[in-house]
Design an enzyme around this catalytic site. Structure first.
Site, PDB file in Angstrom:
ATOM      1  N   CYS A 132       0.835  -1.326   0.045  1.00  0.00           N
ATOM      2  CA  CYS A 132       0.063   0.290   0.109  1.00  0.00           C
ATOM      3  C   CYS A 132       1.142   1.204  -0.135  1.00  0.00           C
ATOM      4  O   CYS A 132       1.909   1.277   0.702  1.00  0.00           O
ATOM      5  CB  CYS A 132      -0.750   0.041   1.085  1.00  0.00           C
ATOM      6  N   GLY A 171      -0.677  -4.772  -5.713  1.00  0.00           N
ATOM      7  CA  GLY A 171      -1.694  -3.880  -4.740  1.00  0.00           C
ATOM      8  C   GLY A 171      -2.954  -3.881  -5.902  1.00  0.00           C
ATOM      9  O   GLY A 171      -2.896  -3.848  -6.991  1.00  0.00           O
TER      10      GLY A 171
HETATM   11  P1  XMP Z   1      -0.691  -7.379   3.594  1.00  0.00           P
HETATM   12  O1  XMP Z   1       0.422  -6.388   4.631  1.00  0.00           O
HETATM   13  O2  XMP Z   1      -1.348  -8.670   4.301  1.00  0.00           O
HETATM   14  O3  XMP Z   1      -1.804  -6.446   3.332  1.00  0.00           O
HETATM   15  O4  XMP Z   1       0.168  -7.525   2.213  1.00  0.00           O
HETATM   16  C1  XMP Z   1      -2.947  -6.805   2.634  1.00  0.00           C
HETATM   17  C2  XMP Z   1      -4.200  -5.998   2.580  1.00  0.00           C
HETATM   18  O5  XMP Z   1      -3.495  -4.857   1.697  1.00  0.00           O
HETATM   19  C3  XMP Z   1      -4.799  -4.073   1.231  1.00  0.00           C
HETATM   20  N1  XMP Z   1      -4.255  -3.482  -0.213  1.00  0.00           N
HETATM   21  C4  XMP Z   1      -4.010  -2.388  -0.568  1.00  0.00           C
HETATM   22  N2  XMP Z   1      -4.310  -1.110   0.172  1.00  0.00           N
HETATM   23  N3  XMP Z   1      -3.363  -0.151  -1.808  1.00  0.00           N
HETATM   24  C5  XMP Z   1      -3.623  -0.184  -0.653  1.00  0.00           C
HETATM   25  O6  XMP Z   1      -3.762   0.923   0.205  1.00  0.00           O
HETATM   26  C6  XMP Z   1      -3.423  -1.315  -2.653  1.00  0.00           C
HETATM   27  O7  XMP Z   1      -3.203  -1.299  -3.942  1.00  0.00           O
HETATM   28  C7  XMP Z   1      -4.026  -2.566  -1.883  1.00  0.00           C
HETATM   29  N4  XMP Z   1      -3.939  -3.860  -2.209  1.00  0.00           N
HETATM   30  C8  XMP Z   1      -4.528  -4.621  -1.296  1.00  0.00           C
HETATM   31  C9  XMP Z   1      -6.061  -4.956   1.257  1.00  0.00           C
HETATM   32  O8  XMP Z   1      -6.676  -4.482   2.321  1.00  0.00           O
HETATM   33  C10 XMP Z   1      -5.357  -6.245   1.620  1.00  0.00           C
HETATM   34  O9  XMP Z   1      -6.025  -7.177   2.185  1.00  0.00           O
END
Ligand code: XMP
Length: 476
Positions: free
Chosen positions: A304, A386
């Site tokens: 993120c 992401g």
């Molecule tokens: P981790 O830290 O486990 O987090 O990889 C997974 C969570 O990240 C969120 N997510 C995003 N948040 N931009 C964001 O700000 C993105 O592009 C993005 N893609 C995923 C989401 O809540 C996921 O479960």
């Protein structure tokens, strides 16, 4: 202006307590995912296109967690993904795939590939059982232009069960006759179901699996708040999804509340999880809107960049604590989503009051995550992307799933390479092992006890440095 302090996992430690647990196996990890769905381990895989497809969801449900299928595909394909999980394991397959005896072996092979099954029941239009086409029949069939009826095991040679066949009886029949499939028929030889030896094997091998009332693995699926989301939600529920996750970057918004009310009308009492949010106020409004769980986390995820791009967010431990304060009063479970990099973070998230945790990057790069293995400098990698990354928008646009012009995209996520990690089971075992140990350190036999027993202390930079391996040269 008073600016309060907000904390995340690495800022705190949990104070150990005298423990009555003789072994960490005494720690019970059962928890609530939503008001009505429970999990045997509190771990959820994220609805990201490089993390959760049907293969990941199957593996997670077998181990006692759940996978939330991503939504970056057409509606029909999305519903098929749900069906794949639902068909992966059940006690009785109520509507088994069948093939006409007059089809060719070639056609049968294609059908098996399409449906992902290794064998099938043979029947024509009247649903009466004529034979079984098994994995073995395919292997030994020479000549693809032969008919199914030429290579199948015919009805008179089959071992069959009936409407009343129990799990124990089926187990005995498989052991005795060494068959792979046990068709169930009624008195008129109509097919009423199928039990497979693989299903029995899975039920024995995965006693922790989360199953629905029909013995099928549970699965969740994500929807958005624009475009085809209502139709998508209906199709997903129709295909058997146990929970729907309404997932948008800023869940505390009018478009979210509008979507919740429309989805309630469209899918009735389906379990709805809504997010993401990061404050007590947002949690209160989502609870009052009648959702069945809330998902917390604005910007903690590994990929993120929301906090950098928008300047907005909340360190995750504080976000969870704030949401829990309110959600508890409404009896609504909380999911801590993002930022979990070690098993200790899971203990901290649950200790702060979350009922389960959602992980993305930890499970990216595994055998079960979608995507191919790539080689770079002799090492194996997979992609982690992401959901709000530029590449994701580009892919969606190319697939016709996104209308926004690419020049108007402001990415809030990045794309990265993660080392190939092998089977997800190994990682889940490490995470659950760490959680159980944490429960033992806090004298917690259950997650509810952990939530009551945890006492946090804040650390200085020195405490943080002392917490990892230090002053040694690590070998791995
Ligand atoms: P981790 O830290 O486990 O987090 O990889 C997974 C969570 O990240 C969120 N997510 C995003 N948040 N931009 C964001 O700000 C993105 O592009 C993005 N893609 C995923 C989401 O809540 C996921 O479960």
């Amino acid at each position: 202006m008073h600016i309060p302090l907000a904390l995340t996992y690495d800022d705190v430690l949990i104070v150990p307590r005298r423990s009555t647990l003789a072994s960490r196996s005494e720690a019970n990890t059962k928890t609530r995912l939503t008001k009505k769905v429970s999990l045997n381990i509190p771990i959820i895989t994220a609805n990201m296109d490089t993390v959760t497809g049907s293969q990941m969801a199957i593996a997670m449900a077998r181990m006692g967690g759940i996978g939330i299928l991503h939504r970056f595909m057409g509606v029909e394909e999305n519903a098929d993904e749900v069906k794949k999980v639902k068909r992966a394991q059940s006690l009785i397959i109520e509507k088994p795939y069948t093939i006409d005896p007059d089809k060719t072996v070639e056609e049968a092979r294609e059908y098996a590939e399409e449906t992902g099954v290794t064998g099938m029941l043979v029947s024509n239009g009247d649903n009466r059982l004529q034979g079984v086409l098994s994995r073995r029949d395919f292997i030994f069939a020479n000549g693809n232009d032969k008919k199914v009826r030429d290579i199948m095991t015919p009805r008179e040679k089959l071992i069959v069960g009936n409407t009343y066949t129990t799990f124990e009886e089926a187990k005995k029949l498989f052991a005795q006759h060494k068959v792979e499939k046990l068709p169930l028929v009624d008195d008129d030889n109509h097919i009423v179901g199928l039990i497979t030896s693989d299903d029995i094997k899975h039920i024995i091998e995965y006693p922790q699996a989360n199953r629905d009332e029909n013995g099928r693995l549970i699965v969740g699926a994500a929807v958005g708040v624009h475009g085809d989301y209502i139709e998508r939600a209906q199709e997903l529920v129709h295909a058997g999804a146990d929970v729907l996750v309404i997932d948008i970057a800023h869940g505390h918004s009018d478009i979210m509340f509008n979507a919740i009310s429309k989805l309630r009308d469209a899918v009735g009492d389906a379990q709805l999880i809504a997010g993401n949010i990061a404050t007590a106020g947002a949690a209160k409004e989502l609870c009052e809107a009648g959702v069945d769980a809330i998902k917390v986390g604005v910007g903690p995820g590994s990929i993120c960049i929301t906090r950098l791009v928008t300047g907005c967010g909340m360190p995750q431990l504080t976000a969870v604590t704030e949401a829990v304060k309110v959600a508890r009063q409404y009896g609504v479970p909380v999911i801590a989503d993002g930022g979990i990099a070690k098993s200790g973070d899971i203990v901290k998230a649950l200790g702060a009051g979350a009922d389960s945790v959602m992980l993305g990057s930890m499970f990216a790069g595994t055998q079960e995550s979608p995507g191919v293995v790539m080689f770079k400098d002799g090492k194996r990698f997979k992609v982690l992307r992401g959901s709000a990354s530029f590449t994701q928008s580009h892919t969606r646009k190319t697939a016709g799933l996104e209308k926004k012009k690419l020049k108007n995209v402001v990415p809030e996520g990045v794309e990265s390479l993660v080392p190939y990690k092998g089977p997800v089971e190994d990682i889940v075992n490490q995470m659950v092992g760490g959680l159980r140990s944490g429960m033992s350190y806090t004298n917690s036999h259950t997650i509810a006890e952990l939530q009551r027993n945890v006492e946090f202390v804040r650390m200085t930079g020195s405490g943080s440095r002392e917490s990892g391996a230090h002053d040694v040269q690590t070998l791995t």
